[in-house]
Motif scaffolding. Structure first.
Motif, short mmCIF file in Angstrom:
data_model
loop_
_atom_site.label_atom_id
_atom_site.label_comp_id
_atom_site.label_asym_id
_atom_site.label_seq_id
_atom_site.Cartn_x
_atom_site.Cartn_y
_atom_site.Cartn_z
N THR A 29 5.37 2.85 1.51
CA THR A 29 4.72 1.54 1.48
C THR A 29 5.46 0.63 0.52
OG1 THR A 29 2.57 2.54 1.95
CG2 THR A 29 2.56 0.33 1.00
N THR A 30 5.65 -0.63 0.92
CA THR A 30 6.22 -1.64 0.03
C THR A 30 5.19 -2.74 -0.16
OG1 THR A 30 7.28 -2.76 1.92
CG2 THR A 30 8.60 -1.16 0.68
N TYR A 31 5.37 -3.54 -1.22
CA TYR A 31 4.35 -4.49 -1.67
C TYR A 31 4.98 -5.86 -1.81
CZ TYR A 31 2.50 0.11 -2.76
OH TYR A 31 2.11 1.43 -2.66
N TYR A 43 0.32 -8.42 0.14
CA TYR A 43 0.13 -7.52 1.29
C TYR A 43 0.98 -6.26 1.13
CZ TYR A 43 4.55 -9.39 3.31
OH TYR A 43 5.86 -9.78 3.53
N ARG A 44 0.50 -5.22 1.80
CA ARG A 44 1.19 -3.94 1.89
C ARG A 44 1.86 -3.85 3.24
NH1 ARG A 44 -1.65 -0.36 -1.96
NH2 ARG A 44 -3.16 -1.74 -2.96
N SER A 64 -6.62 -4.31 0.39
CA SER A 64 -5.77 -3.48 1.24
C SER A 64 -5.58 -2.09 0.66
CB SER A 64 -4.40 -4.16 1.43
OG SER A 64 -3.75 -4.36 0.18
N ARG A 65 -5.88 -1.91 -0.60
CA ARG A 65 -5.77 -0.59 -1.23
C ARG A 65 -6.66 0.44 -0.55
NH1 ARG A 65 -8.38 2.42 -5.22
NH2 ARG A 65 -7.03 3.56 -6.67
N ALA A 68 -4.95 3.02 1.64
CA ALA A 68 -3.79 3.71 1.06
C ALA A 68 -3.60 5.11 1.63
CB ALA A 68 -3.93 3.78 -0.46
#
Length: 311
Positions: A29-31, A43-44, A64-65, A68
């Motif tokens: 995942t990037t942020y 956003y993720r 959005s967490r 995960a």
């Protein structure tokens, strides 16, 4: 000596492997941030960018967490995007006199966010507050929606649990029922959104509601969340329009619903079949955040569903 050489070589290779950096996979995942009408939206993102896109819209009072644990399982085959709404998570939280906290406005900002990322085709994963935001986006751009995944995002009056009777009194006169809002944002209620009805409490990470409690204690959050709770009445009023849209467009629909949720009860998940008879509906032994308890099962339903309908 030859054996020693082989052992030494193996040890060197093992050491080199440990020292080498791990290669990122599609599940990493990037942020990111992007500005939408002056509001910075966090956003993720994960998954191969040339794969079909699934946009995941979160609920209250999370961000959005909340996705995960689901991200790594779905990102092996799909491009995932999950924003934080204004006032939530890592996105900006402008004061209510600078940003109108209504579901119409959250949807407008979310639509602008999708445009900013150049997304013209996507499946939607709706949860809780993500439901009314997502339905507004779908009604505006039906041609963009490839499929619909729903987890405890209500669109039917029979899906409203008992607490909504009290919230209905709050909508009539918020000043006469301040205790309804106080209960709604209380630490106890925040924890119970995760744990109420669970038969597997050991699967729930206390950091989830701990972070949400801390977020709700931030300056300005009372005003933001009071505005949205009051505006939620517009979502219930819009249920007939959303249902008509489902009947008219009949998008491929998967419902993976935590049946033990006291807020959005199982009947709300079952009701999707009324307007989309082909909908695939699974009522899971879980609560309001069903992937906290049933993440493997949900991924096991979502991946083949998307494979059939959007790949």
């Amino acid at each position: 000596m030859k054996t020693l050489g082989i052992l030494a070589g193996g040890m060197l290779l093992a050491a080199a492997a440990q020292a080498a950096p791990l290669v990122a996979t599609h599940a990493s995942t990037t942020y990111h941030y992007v500005s939408v009408d002056g509001v910075r939206i966090f956003y993720r993102e994960a998954g191969p960018k040339d794969a079909p896109t699934l946009v995941l819209l979160h609920g209250f009072p999370s961000s959005s967490r909340e996705f995960a644990t689901l991200f790594p399982l779905l990102a092996t085959r799909y491009h995932l995007i999950a924003p934080d709404f204004p006032g939530f998570g890592q996105s900006d939280a402008p004061a209510p006199d600078a940003y109108a906290y209504t579901f119409d406005h959250l949807a407008e900002t979310t639509d602008g966010f999708l445009d900013a990322l150049g997304l013209r085709k996507y499946a939607l994963y709706l949860h809780d507050y993500g439901g009314p935001v997502g339905f507004r986006v779908m009604l505006k751009h039906p041609e963009r929606v490839t499929a619909l995944v729903v987890s405890n995002a209500n669109a039917y009056t029979e899906g409203l649990g008992k607490k909504w009777t009290l919230i209905g009194e709050y909508w009539k006169d918020p000043k006469a029922h301040p205790e309804v809002f106080e209960t709604f944002i209380s630490p106890a209620a925040t924890e119970q959104r995760h744990t109420a009805g669970t038969s597997h409490p050991e699967k729930y990470d206390p950091d989830a509601w701990g972070d949400e409690i801390a977020h709700l204690a931030r300056p300005g959050q009372r005003e933001i969340q009071a505005s949205l709770l009051y505006d939620y009445r517009t979502n219930v009023a819009a249920y007939p329009a959303w249902q008509a849209w489902l009947r008219s467009h009949r998008p491929p629909t998967l419902v993976v619903w935590g049946k033990n949720d006291p807020s959005f009860i199982g009947a709300g998940g079952e009701a999707y079949r009324r307007d989309v008879p082909e909908a695939e509906v699974h009522l899971l032994d879980a609560g309001h955040f069903p992937w906290e308890e049933q993440v493997d099962a949900i991924a096991g339903y979502v991946l083949p569903f998307l494979d059939r309908h959007v790949r």
